[in-house]
Design an enzyme around this catalytic site. Structure first.
Site, short mmCIF file in Angstrom:
data_model
loop_
_atom_site.label_atom_id
_atom_site.label_comp_id
_atom_site.label_asym_id
_atom_site.label_seq_id
_atom_site.Cartn_x
_atom_site.Cartn_y
_atom_site.Cartn_z
N LYS A 1 14.81 14.28 -30.88
CA LYS A 1 14.00 13.94 -32.04
C LYS A 1 13.32 15.17 -32.63
CE LYS A 1 10.09 12.19 -34.12
NZ LYS A 1 8.63 12.33 -34.08
N ASP B 1 13.27 7.91 -33.56
CA ASP B 1 12.21 7.62 -32.60
C ASP B 1 11.92 6.12 -32.61
OD1 ASP B 1 10.88 7.20 -34.93
OD2 ASP B 1 9.29 8.65 -34.57
#
Length: 219
Positions: free
Chosen positions: A123, A142
DNA sequence: ATCCCGAGGG
DNA sequence: CCCTCTGGAT
């Protein structure tokens, strides 16, 4: 999801969460070092907590060289008010050291190189690539992005690879950096995990989750 | 009590 | 897939 709906979603997100002054809420689009460090620090804490330590951190350590010269014990008190500060102090100092020692003092621009830095996962790497460099490798997936995109009916998967592929429908009219920012912000502010703010949601008419909730409540 | 713009390690 | 790491705001 059909491409027209995806583009409509993107346009509304972009309109409601304009990027002002080259920054998202608190992460700059135009500074790779700050983008990287702030994204590492923001794991599982609030943007408020990170914002509160941002100026103190970068005024003392404005560059990878400066941060690499520090010790985690020296950095830790500065970020003490955010969660996981012990591990994060080691992460950001270690990341700065590796940037200096292995990448000539420049934040690297590939997924593999970024993920070789301590504290940098998929991420964070995608955020830095898309925000700071405009490099379109992938969507930052996420918990917010998973929840928002699933509720909207853009994906039915929990696999980040498949979610990324499904969310590419958002891209024709926007940059990946914007897409990464917009979905996360919508998930934080309106499409929250609990008690989503349907009344304030400008995507309500396109939302599968809202439609199901309305149907479940009607007799 | 519960959650917060995850990553590392088992 | 599971667990741990952490202080602050509500």
């Amino acid at each position: 999801m059909d491409p027209d709906t995806a583009c409509a979603i993107y346009r509304r997100l972009s309109k409601h969460y304009p990027i002002v002054g080259g920054r998202t809420n608190f992460i700059p689009f135009d500074n790779p070092f700050e983008s990287l460090i702030l994204t590492i620090l923001s794991a599982q804490t609030t943007d408020r907590s990170v914002t509160a330590v941002r100026d103190a951190l970068f005024s003392r350590y404005p560059t990878p060289e400066a941060l690499a010269a520090a010790s985690p014990a020296e950095v830790e008190p500065i970020i003490r008010t955010i969660g996981f500060h012990h591990a994060k102090a080691a992460y950001i100092v270690g990341t700065a050291q590796k940037i200096v020692e292995s990448f000539g003092g420049e934040v690297p621009r590939t997924m593999d190189e970024l993920r070789s830095l301590p504290g940098v996962g998929r991420k964070t790497a995608n955020i830095v690539l898309s925000h700071a460099f405009g490099i379109n490798i992938g969507i930052a997936v996420d918990t917010h992005v998973k929840r928002v995109s699933h509720r909207l009916g853009m994906t039915d998967s929990r696999n980040p690879d498949i979610i990324e592929r499904d969310l590419m429908a958002l891209l024709p009219e926007g940059t990946w950096g914007e897409v990464n920012y917009l979905l996360i912000r919508h998930g934080r502010e309106i499409c929250t995990a609990r008690n989503p703010q349907h009344d304030a949601c400008f995507l309500r008419d396109l939302c599968r989750y809202y439609a199901e909730e309305v149907r479940a409540k009607s007799p």
